[in-house]
Write a protein that holds these residues in place. Structure first.
Motif, mmCIF file in Angstrom:
data_model
loop_
_atom_site.group_PDB
_atom_site.id
_atom_site.type_symbol
_atom_site.label_atom_id
_atom_site.label_comp_id
_atom_site.label_asym_id
_atom_site.label_seq_id
_atom_site.Cartn_x
_atom_site.Cartn_y
_atom_site.Cartn_z
ATOM 1 N N THR A 114 -9.500 6.872 -2.833
ATOM 2 C CA THR A 114 -9.293 8.415 -2.788
ATOM 3 C C THR A 114 -9.858 9.168 -1.265
ATOM 4 O O THR A 114 -11.015 8.562 -1.030
ATOM 5 N N CYS A 115 -9.001 9.450 -0.491
ATOM 6 C CA CYS A 115 -9.502 9.797 1.062
ATOM 7 C C CYS A 115 -9.524 11.434 1.118
ATOM 8 O O CYS A 115 -8.400 12.017 0.641
ATOM 9 N N GLN A 116 -10.148 11.875 1.978
ATOM 10 C CA GLN A 116 -10.379 13.532 2.390
ATOM 11 C C GLN A 116 -10.498 13.416 3.732
ATOM 12 O O GLN A 116 -11.441 13.632 4.293
ATOM 13 N N PRO A 117 -9.389 13.422 4.813
ATOM 14 C CA PRO A 117 -9.527 13.171 6.018
ATOM 15 C C PRO A 117 -10.288 14.325 6.726
ATOM 16 O O PRO A 117 -9.404 15.364 6.280
ATOM 17 N N LEU B 22 0.838 -1.088 0.068
ATOM 18 C CA LEU B 22 -0.080 0.209 -0.044
ATOM 19 C C LEU B 22 0.878 1.291 0.090
ATOM 20 O O LEU B 22 1.850 1.427 0.830
ATOM 21 N N THR B 23 0.422 2.352 -0.758
ATOM 22 C CA THR B 23 1.292 3.462 -0.883
ATOM 23 C C THR B 23 0.172 4.453 -0.656
ATOM 24 O O THR B 23 -0.939 4.684 -1.026
ATOM 25 N N LEU B 24 0.753 5.377 -0.017
ATOM 26 C CA LEU B 24 -0.073 6.701 0.287
ATOM 27 C C LEU B 24 0.562 8.023 -0.404
ATOM 28 O O LEU B 24 1.813 8.343 -0.421
ATOM 29 N N SER B 25 -0.142 8.868 -1.001
ATOM 30 C CA SER B 25 0.375 10.005 -1.768
ATOM 31 C C SER B 25 -0.831 11.108 -1.550
ATOM 32 O O SER B 25 -1.795 11.215 -2.168
ATOM 33 N N SER C 210 -13.243 6.953 -0.690
ATOM 34 C CA SER C 210 -14.096 6.450 -1.867
ATOM 35 C C SER C 210 -13.260 5.393 -2.841
ATOM 36 O O SER C 210 -12.056 6.027 -2.989
ATOM 37 N N PRO C 211 -13.874 4.301 -3.399
ATOM 38 C CA PRO C 211 -13.057 3.721 -4.412
ATOM 39 C C PRO C 211 -12.860 4.647 -5.604
ATOM 40 O O PRO C 211 -13.625 5.426 -6.137
ATOM 41 N N VAL C 212 -11.759 4.204 -6.369
ATOM 42 C CA VAL C 212 -11.544 4.974 -7.641
ATOM 43 C C VAL C 212 -11.996 3.856 -8.681
ATOM 44 O O VAL C 212 -11.617 2.512 -8.785
ATOM 45 N N LYS D 102 -4.402 9.752 -2.193
ATOM 46 C CA LYS D 102 -4.503 8.718 -2.894
ATOM 47 C C LYS D 102 -3.930 7.441 -2.137
ATOM 48 O O LYS D 102 -2.408 7.479 -1.620
ATOM 49 N N VAL D 103 -4.796 6.347 -1.619
ATOM 50 C CA VAL D 103 -4.192 5.207 -1.189
ATOM 51 C C VAL D 103 -4.086 3.957 -2.174
ATOM 52 O O VAL D 103 -5.341 3.861 -2.650
ATOM 53 N N ALA D 104 -3.170 3.545 -2.806
ATOM 54 C CA ALA D 104 -2.909 2.591 -3.891
ATOM 55 C C ALA D 104 -2.619 1.011 -3.383
ATOM 56 O O ALA D 104 -1.624 1.234 -2.577
ATOM 57 N N ALA D 105 -3.136 0.449 -4.127
ATOM 58 C CA ALA D 105 -3.048 -1.132 -3.699
ATOM 59 C C ALA D 105 -2.030 -1.689 -4.833
ATOM 60 O O ALA D 105 -2.651 -1.770 -5.820
#
Length: 727
Positions: free
Chosen positions: A506-509, A459-462, A497-499, A473-476
Motif C-alpha cells: 500500500t503506497c501513498q506517494p 504487478l497491478t496498480l489500483s 508498506s506491506p499488506v 495498492k500495488v498487487a503481486a
C-alpha cells in the motif's frame, strides 16, 4: 680400399692381398684361418659315388649330398692377388654320361670366422674383386653360419630378370627360409674391379653394399633386419660357383661351361670393439605402494646400462629373507613404513642400488560419509531410496539414522520413503568405522507435485494514476511454480508498506512523478519470474507544460545588470530548465540568467524545460540592449512631448501677439509717416549660420533602419529550432 663409413682405419683386423702366398695352411689375422680346399678336410663326398660336386650329383640322380660349397678348389696366388677358377670336367653316372661337368673354386675359413665382437659390435667385410665373364657362374662373398640354415651372400647373379646379366647383383639371406633381393649396378661387373661389402651387426641386422671401382660412396644393395645369434661362428668363403638353377632367366648353360676365373686382389675385415657400456642404474616400483594390512605388494625392477647378465637382490625392510628375482611379490602383515632396497649387479661386478618405501596403514583415507537420495527430486506420490555409504577409514562400518520420518521404512541399511506431502526434507545418518572415527552424512529430498509449471508474476496498480497523497495498492499476482514460492520486491519506497498476510504493497506517494516497481518470484526449483509496473503521480492542478521568458528590468542597458527570468507553468514537477542559447557575459542565477552587456544590440536567448513525465518545451526571447544616452533620450521623450506642447502653446500665443502686432503695424503705417530704411529694418533677413549648432552632439542612436553591430562575445550555438505550436 677406402674405409667403410662409420669405421676407423685402426679397426681393420684383417687385410689380405693374397700375393705370393702359399694357401695350404695360411693364418690371416688373429681370428680367421684360411685353407685351400684341396686339403683333405675340405672334401665332403657322397659315399655312393665319390662325386664331390652337388650339382652334378643331383642331376645325375644321386641323393644325400646337401652342401655345395666344399668343392675342391682351383686356386692360384700370384703377384696381383688370388685367382679362383671354375673349370669343366667329364663325368659318368648311372643316369648317363655327361661330357662335361663344372668344378667350383673357393677360399674357405672352415668355420673359424667369429662374429662375436660385443653386444653392440658390428663386423664389416669387403673384397676388391672382378667377377668372371662367362655364363653360369656365381661369384662373390658367401657366409655359412654354424646354426643350420643360416646363410648370407652377395654375388654376381647372372639373372636377366632385373637387367643385363653381367650388371645385376643378388643378395641372399637364409635362416629357415630365403630372402632375396636384386640390384642393377648399371655397370658391367666383369669389366673391372669393384668393392663388395657385407656388414653384420650382432643381434640386429645384415646390410650389403656395392662400391663402384671408379669411386664414390658405398651403395646399399640390401638390408635384412635379422637377429644373428650371439656367439655364432661362420664359414666365410670367397667363392666362384656354377649356377645350379634351371630357371630360364638364369643364364646357366649346362654342359656348355668354359673355364672362368674370378680375381680377388684384397680382402679387409673391420671389427670395432664393443663400446664401453654406460654406468648401470636401477629403478624399483611397488604396486600398490601403500594400503591396509595384510598388504600384498608386487615389485618390479628395471635397469639401464651395465653389461648383462644382471643379478637382482631385494630387501623388503621387514626382516624377511631377501629375494633374488627381478619381479618378486611380498606380503606385509603389520602396520608400518618399510624401506625396500633393490641392488642390481652386472657381469663386470658393477652394482647399482635404489630404495623405495611401502606403507601399511590402518586406513588409506579419512572416513567420509556419503548419503544419497535416489532420486534427489521426487514426484509426489512416489517412493525414494535413501542410501548411506562410506569411504576411507578402517573397515567395517556401522550406520545409525539420526533423522527419519514416519513415512520411511528400513530396507537393510537403506530407507524406503514415500512422502505424504510436497516439500524439502533433510536426512542424516551417523557412520562409525572400526577405528572409532565418526562422521555424519546428510542429503535432501525434494518432493513436488507432478509437472509443476514455471512461475509467472505480474504487478497491478489500483488506481494506475493518482495525484499526490492518494493511496495506491500495488498487487503481486503469482501463478505456477513449485511451492514454496518466494516473492521479493526489488524496488520500493519509504511511503509504501506491506499488506499483512499478502505480498502486496500500500503506497501513498507524496509528490508528482513516475515511480518504477519491480518484484521477483523464485520457486523451490530455483526458477525465477520478474515483473515491472510504473506508477504516474500527476500534480493536483494539471495543464500542459509551458515556459515563458521575461526581461527584468526593461529596457536592458549597456554596462547595467539585467536578468532573464524563466517561468514554468503546468506539466508534472519536478522541472529541469536549461538555457540553450546564452553568452559569456551571462551567468546562471538559479533557473534564471544574470547578464551584463558592454555592447548595444539585439540578442536572441533560448531556454528549454522538461518535467517528470518527460514532456519538453522551449521558449525564445530577443533582448535589445541600448546605450546609456539612448536610454536618456528615450526617458526624456515624455518630457519632450510636454515641452513641445508648451512650445505649441507659446507659438500659438506668439502668433496671436504677432497678429496683433501686424495689425498695429499696419494701423501705424496708415496713421504715421513712413520712415526710411535702416540697417536693421523689419523686412531684412539674417543669413543661416551652419556653425550655430557646432556645440551639439550627434544623435545617440543609430539612424532609422541601421542595425547595431553584434557583440564579439556572442557565443556560437546551434540554429534555433522552430517555435512549437501553442496550446
Amino acid at each position: 680400399m677406402p674405409v667403410p663409413p662409420g669405421y676407423l682405419r685402426t679397426q681393420l683386423t684383417v687385410n689380405e692381398s693374397f700375393r705370393n702366398l702359399g694357401l695350404w695352411n695360411t693364418w690371416i689375422g688373429n681370428t680367421t684361418s684360411w685353407e685351400d680346399c684341396n686339403h683333405t678336410t675340405c672334401h665332403l663326398k657322397l659315399p655312393q659315388s665319390g662325386i664331390d660336386d652337388p650339382v652334378v650329383a643331383s642331376q645325375l640322380g644321386y641323393t644325400g649330398y646337401d652342401e655345395e660349397y666344399m668343392d675342391p678348389s682351383q686356386l692360384q696366388s700370384g703377384a696381383y692377388g688370388l685367382n679362383i677358377t671354375a673349370a669343366p670336367k667329364p663325368v659318368s653316372a648311372p643316369s648317363g654320361t655327361q661330357n662335361y661337368r663344372a668344378v667350383s673354386g673357393s677360399l674357405n675359413s672352415h668355420g673359424k670366422f667369429n662374429l662375436t665382437y660385443g653386444t653392440n659390435g658390428c663386423v664389416y667385410v669387403q673384397a676388391l674383386a672382378r667377377f668372371p665373364g662367362f655364363s653360369g657362374a656365381w661369384g662373390g662373398l658367401w657366409f655359412l653360419g654354424s646354426k643350420t640354415g643360416d646363410e648370407a651372400d652377395l654375388i654376381e647373379s647372372g639373372y636377366t630378370g632385373h637387367g643385363p646379366a653381367d650388371d645385376v647383383m643378388a643378395s641372399n639371406w637364409h635362416s629357415g627360409g630365403a630372402a632375396q633381393a636384386f640390384y642393377d649396378t648399371g655397370i658391367n661387373l666383369t669389366s673391372g674391379y669393384n668393392i663388395y661389402g657385407i656388414q653384420f651387426c650382432n643381434g640386429k641386422s645384415i646390410t650389403m653394399f656395392f662400391t663402384p671401382g671408379s669411386g664414390g660412396p658405398p651403395v646399399q644393395v640390401a638390408y635384412y633386419n635379422q637377429s644373428i645369434p650371439l656367439g655364432e661362428t661362420w664359414n666365410m668363403l670367397i667363392d666362384l660357383q656354377v649356377a645350379n638353377a634351371n630357371t630360364s632367366a638364369w643364364h646357366t648353360v649346362w654342359n656348355g661351361l668354359t673355364s672362368g676365373t674370378m680375381n680377388v686382389e684384397l680382402l679387409q675385415v673391420f671389427t670395432p670393439g664393443a663400446p664401453t657400456p654406460p654406468a648401470i642404474t636401477a629403478k624399483a616400483r611397488a604396486s600398490p605402494p601403500n594400503g591396509t594390512a595384510p598388504l600384498r605388494v608386487a615389485f618390479n625392477g628395471t635397469t639401464s646400462g651395465g653389461t648383462p647378465p644382471f643379478a637382482w637382490t631385494w630387501h623388503f625392510g621387514d626382516g624377511s629373507a631377501p629375494e633374488y628375482s627381478e619381479n618378486p611379490i611380498h606380503n606385509y602383515t603389520a602396520l608400518g613404513v618399510y624401506r625396500v632396497t633393490l641392488a642390481v649387479g652386472d657381469i663386470r661386478g658393477t652394482v647399482a642400488k635404489t630404495t623405495i618405501n611401502v606403507s601399511v596403514v590402518p586406513y588409506l583415507f579419512p572416513l567420509r560419509a556419503n548419503l544419497t537420495a535416489l532420486p534427489q527430486n521426487l514426484t509426489f506420490g512416489r517412493t525414494a531410496l535413501i542410501e548411506p555409504a562410506a569411504t576411507g577409514g578402517a573397515l567395517p562400518y556401522t550406520y545409525t539414522w539420526t533423522t527419519s520420518y514416519t513415512w520411511c521404512t528400513a530396507s537393510g541399511r537403506n530407507l524406503s520413503c514415500t512422502p505424504t506431502a510436497p516439500g524439502k526434507y533433510l536426512f542424516e545418518d551417523l557412520v562409525a568405522d572400526s577405528a572409532g572415527e565418526l562422521v555424519v552424512g546428510r542429503t535432501n529430498l525434494t518432493v513436488a507435485y507432478p509437472a509443476a509449471p514455471p512461475p509467472t508474476l505480474s504487478l497491478t496498480l489500483s488506481p494506475a494514476s493518482v495525484t499526490p497523497t492518494v493511496p495506491v495498492k500495488v498487487a503481486a499476482l503469482l501463478s505456477g511454480g513449485l511451492a514454496p514460492v518466494n516473492i521479493a520486491w526489488a524496488t520500493s519506497y519509504p511511503w509504501c508498506s506491506p499488506v499483512l498476510g499478502s505480498h502486496n504493497l500500500t503506497c501513498q506517494p507524496p509528490q508528482p512523478g513516475r515511480f518504477l516497481f519491480e518484484a521477483s518470484a523464485t520457486d523451490e526449483e530455483g526458477r525465477v519470474a520478474i515483473a515491472f509496473a510504473n506508477l504516474t503521480v500527476t500534480p493536483p492542478t494539471g495543464g500542459p507544460l509551458a515556459l515563458q521568458l521575461f526581461l527584468s528590468p526593461t529596457p536592458a542597458t549597456v554596462d547595467q545588470s539585467f536578468e532573464l527570468v524563466a517561468e514554468v507553468q503546468g506539466g508534472l514537477p519536478p522541472y529541469s530548465i536549461a538555457w540553450t542559447v546564452s553568452y559569456s557575459w551571462c551567468s546562471p542565477a538559479g533557473t534564471n540568467l544574470s547578464c551584463l552587456a558592454s555592447v548595444a544590440g539585439t540578442y536572441p536567448f533560448q531556454a528549454e524545460v522538461s518535467d517528470a513525465s518527460s514532456a519538453y518545451v522551449y521558449a525564445e526571447i530577443n533582448v535589445t540592449i541600448v546605450s546609456a544616452t539612448s536610454t536618456g533620450s528615450s526617458n526624456s521623450g515624455a518630457q519632450g512631448a510636454f515641452t513641445s506642447f508648451l512650445l505649441l502653446l507659446a507659438v500659438a500665443g506668439i502668433s496671436l501677439l504677432a497678429g496683433i502686432g501686424i495689425a498695429a503695424f499696419f494701423w501705424r503705417r496708415k496713421h504715421e509717416p513712413e520712415e526710411g530704411p535702416g540697417p536693421q529694418s523689419p523686412g531684412s533677413t539674417v543669413p543661416f549660420d551652419p556653425s550655430a549648432g557646432a556645440g551639439m552632439s550627434a544623435p545617440p542612436f543609430a539612424p532609422q533602419g541601421e542595425v547595431p553591430p553584434w557583440p564579439e562575445t556572442l557565443l556560437p550555438g546551434p540554429p534555433l529550432p522552430p517555435s512549437p505550436p501553442m496550446g
